[in-house]
Design a protein around this motif. Structure first.
Motif, PDB file in Angstrom:
ATOM      1  N   ILE A   1      80.252  38.299  73.691  1.00  0.00           N
ATOM      2  CA  ILE A   1      80.955  39.037  72.638  1.00  0.00           C
ATOM      3  C   ILE A   1      80.448  40.467  72.608  1.00  0.00           C
ATOM      4  N   LYS A   2      81.383  41.404  72.470  1.00  0.00           N
ATOM      5  CA  LYS A   2      81.035  42.820  72.371  1.00  0.00           C
ATOM      6  C   LYS A   2      81.483  43.304  70.992  1.00  0.00           C
ATOM      7  N   LEU A   3      80.551  43.968  70.292  1.00  0.00           N
ATOM      8  CA  LEU A   3      80.827  44.502  68.952  1.00  0.00           C
ATOM      9  C   LEU A   3      80.702  46.021  68.979  1.00  0.00           C
ATOM     10  N   ASP A   4      81.494  46.691  68.135  1.00  0.00           N
ATOM     11  CA  ASP A   4      81.379  48.146  68.062  1.00  0.00           C
ATOM     12  C   ASP A   4      80.214  48.519  67.152  1.00  0.00           C
ATOM     13  N   LYS A   5      80.031  49.812  66.940  1.00  0.00           N
ATOM     14  CA  LYS A   5      78.894  50.288  66.150  1.00  0.00           C
ATOM     15  C   LYS A   5      78.966  49.859  64.691  1.00  0.00           C
ATOM     16  N   ASP A   6      80.165  49.437  64.233  1.00  0.00           N
ATOM     17  CA  ASP A   6      80.345  48.947  62.869  1.00  0.00           C
ATOM     18  C   ASP A   6      80.327  47.416  62.821  1.00  0.00           C
ATOM     19  N   PHE A   7      79.915  46.779  63.929  1.00  0.00           N
ATOM     20  CA  PHE A   7      79.773  45.336  64.049  1.00  0.00           C
ATOM     21  C   PHE A   7      81.105  44.596  63.958  1.00  0.00           C
ATOM     22  N   LYS A   8      82.169  45.249  64.414  1.00  0.00           N
ATOM     23  CA  LYS A   8      83.479  44.618  64.502  1.00  0.00           C
ATOM     24  C   LYS A   8      83.722  44.223  65.961  1.00  0.00           C
TER      25      LYS A   8
ATOM     26  N   ILE B   1      85.068  43.795  69.557  1.00  0.00           N
ATOM     27  CA  ILE B   1      85.886  44.547  70.498  1.00  0.00           C
ATOM     28  C   ILE B   1      86.434  43.603  71.552  1.00  0.00           C
ATOM     29  N   ALA B   2      85.570  42.722  72.056  1.00  0.00           N
ATOM     30  CA  ALA B   2      85.958  41.807  73.125  1.00  0.00           C
ATOM     31  C   ALA B   2      85.198  40.503  72.982  1.00  0.00           C
TER      32      ALA B   2
END
Length: 84
Positions: free
Chosen positions: A70-77, A79-80
């Motif tokens: 799992i990949k999360l953005d800088k806001d912990f949402k 992405i993939a």
């Protein structure tokens, strides 16, 4: 001399692309765990990408229907999310 230059260039290129990810802080780990729980997942190896993107990666998270990266953005949402 030409051979030496090619070997040096290859070594330089390979070292620039081999940047290691860094460990997450305890505060980041808590936010990542919360994001994973919202997805119905737990566990996995947490890392922060060092390329300056601020993304987080969780390798081998255990979810209801299997194991995922799992990949999360800088806001912990998310992405993939790819099945492992």
């Amino acid at each position: 001399m030409k051979y030496f230059s090619m070997v040096f260039a290859a070594a330089l290129l390979s070292s620039t692309f081999a940047l290691a990810d860094s460990p997450v802080t305890p505060a980041e780990a808590e936010k990542i765990k919360a994001a994973l729980e919202n997805l119905g997942c737990t566990g996995g190896k947490m890392e922060k990408e060092t390329e300056g993107s601020g993304y987080f990666e969780v390798d081998d998270a255990k979810c209801k229907d299997g194991q995922y990266d799992i990949k999360l953005d800088k806001d912990f949402k998310m992405i993939a999310m790819t099945r492992d």
